[in-house]
Design a protein around this motif. Structure first.
Motif, PDB file in Angstrom:
ATOM      1  N   TYR A  47       0.827  -1.218   0.000  1.00 39.38           N
ATOM      2  CA  TYR A  47       0.000   0.000   0.000  1.00 39.38           C
ATOM      3  C   TYR A  47       0.854   1.258   0.000  1.00 39.38           C
ATOM      4  CZ  TYR A  47      -4.439  -2.410   0.489  1.00 39.38           C
ATOM      5  OH  TYR A  47      -5.555  -3.181   0.247  1.00 39.38           O
ATOM      6  N   PHE A  52      -1.945  -2.988  -4.335  1.00 38.69           N
ATOM      7  CA  PHE A  52      -2.748  -3.776  -3.400  1.00 38.69           C
ATOM      8  C   PHE A  52      -2.989  -5.163  -3.991  1.00 38.69           C
ATOM      9  CE2 PHE A  52      -5.536  -1.331  -6.165  1.00 38.69           C
ATOM     10  CZ  PHE A  52      -6.410  -2.287  -6.649  1.00 38.69           C
ATOM     11  N   TYR A 127      -5.800  -9.215   7.282  1.00 38.54           N
ATOM     12  CA  TYR A 127      -6.436  -7.913   7.507  1.00 38.54           C
ATOM     13  C   TYR A 127      -6.999  -7.814   8.925  1.00 38.54           C
ATOM     14  CZ  TYR A 127      -5.788  -6.459   2.673  1.00 38.54           C
ATOM     15  OH  TYR A 127      -5.224  -6.079   1.473  1.00 38.54           O
ATOM     16  N   GLY A 153     -11.292  -0.903   5.368  1.00 41.21           N
ATOM     17  CA  GLY A 153     -10.108  -0.479   4.629  1.00 41.21           C
ATOM     18  C   GLY A 153      -8.952  -0.273   5.577  1.00 41.21           C
ATOM     19  N   GLU A 163     -11.337  -0.997   0.831  1.00 42.99           N
ATOM     20  CA  GLU A 163     -11.184  -2.351   0.303  1.00 42.99           C
ATOM     21  C   GLU A 163     -12.491  -2.913  -0.245  1.00 42.99           C
ATOM     22  OE1 GLU A 163      -8.850  -4.899  -0.219  1.00 42.99           O
ATOM     23  OE2 GLU A 163      -7.611  -3.130  -0.310  1.00 42.99           O
ATOM     24  N   SER A 164     -13.534  -2.886   0.540  1.00 43.13           N
ATOM     25  CA  SER A 164     -14.796  -3.462   0.086  1.00 43.13           C
ATOM     26  C   SER A 164     -15.933  -2.933   0.956  1.00 43.13           C
ATOM     27  CB  SER A 164     -14.741  -4.996   0.163  1.00 43.13           C
ATOM     28  OG  SER A 164     -15.884  -5.583  -0.430  1.00 43.13           O
ATOM     29  N   GLN A 195      -9.585   2.738  -5.463  1.00 45.01           N
ATOM     30  CA  GLN A 195      -8.967   1.739  -6.333  1.00 45.01           C
ATOM     31  C   GLN A 195      -9.484   1.786  -7.761  1.00 45.01           C
ATOM     32  OE1 GLN A 195      -9.278  -2.066  -4.311  1.00 45.01           O
ATOM     33  NE2 GLN A 195      -7.795  -1.480  -2.760  1.00 45.01           N
TER      34      GLN A 195
END
Length: 255
Positions: A47, A52, A127, A153, A163-164, A195
């Protein structure tokens, strides 16, 4: 010394062999490297070098899209319906209350055009380790104490690397992002890394940056002190300061 500072110091001093080149250049698809492993150390290095992991499946593909989509927190566009949803106070919003559950939900939600999930078990474990170190954070939305939306994230410097996200009730992921933007704007964050370019995020205010411009902003923000601490109290502190009412005119039910 935090694990982040340790990794950065060791890389700078040659005490740690780098997993990635300092001059990564994306191909036409944004791919910069294939291989390596998913670990706390490689993820931190990745990162901070602008890339990523696309998935944790081996061989691991590492990406740095060009252009790169970013969202400046103050530029988030809250639609009238989203503001109305926030004012209804049907939902409670929390930070860092159940990081693993957010990841599990993001992995389980069906995605159009996708079979299975890119969020593999090794990614979940890594994570979650980063969350324990206060590097990874989550925003949760609850209805009747049931988790119904959220996002997660990582943070380095004054940037948040999304991230999601997921929604089990319509618009709850947007509500999570909206609240995150208000908090990050109050905390003087520079940007949210989104992203990939999507029309959905662009409608919410995100803009594409060239790889060169993104790296310039990334290196600048990495010079700032990172917010590697629990974010559980962030939302309450911003709410007490009146940031929601002053900047947005909305009352979010802060749990």
């Amino acid at each position: 010394m935090s694990i982040f500072k340790q990794v950065m110091t060791e890389l700078a001093n040659g005490q740690r062999s780098p997993a990635f080149s300092d001059t990564l250049e994306p191909d036409q698809y944004g791919l910069v490297y294939v291989g390596g492993e998913i670990s706390v150390y490689t993820v931190i290095e990745a990162y901070t070098k602008g890339c990523f992991p696309w998935t944790g499946s081996h061989p691991v593909p590492w990406f740095s899209p060009d252009p790169r989509l970013v969202l400046f927190p103050k530029n988030f566009r809250a639609s009238r319906s989203l503001r109305k949803l926030a004012r209804q106070k049907k939902f409670k919003v929390r930070f860092d209350a159940d990081f693993r559950a957010v990841m599990e939900n993001c992995a389980a939600i069906p995605r159009k055009g996708q079979k299975g999930t890119w969020i593999t078990e090794n990614m979940k474990e890594t994570y979650c380790e980063l969350h324990d170190m206060h590097i990874a954070h989550s925003v949760e939305v609850y209805q009747n104490e049931q988790l119904c939306g959220g996002l997660y994230g990582l943070t380095f410097g004054h940037a948040f690397f999304g991230e999601s996200m997921f929604s089990r009730v319509p618009s709850t992921s947007k509500l999570a992002l909206y609240v995150l933007c208000v908090v990050l704007a109050a905390k003087k964050f520079d940007f949210i890394d989104c992203q990939q370019i999507t029309s959905h995020l662009m409608r919410l205010g995100a803009v594409p940056l060239s790889h060169r411009e993104y790296m310039k902003r990334l290196n600048r923000t990495l010079a700032a002190e990172s917010h590697h601490e629990s974010w559980e109290g962030y939302l309450r502190s911003v709410s007490r300061a009146g940031s929601f009412e002053k900047s947005r005119g909305d009352g979010i039910f802060v749990a």
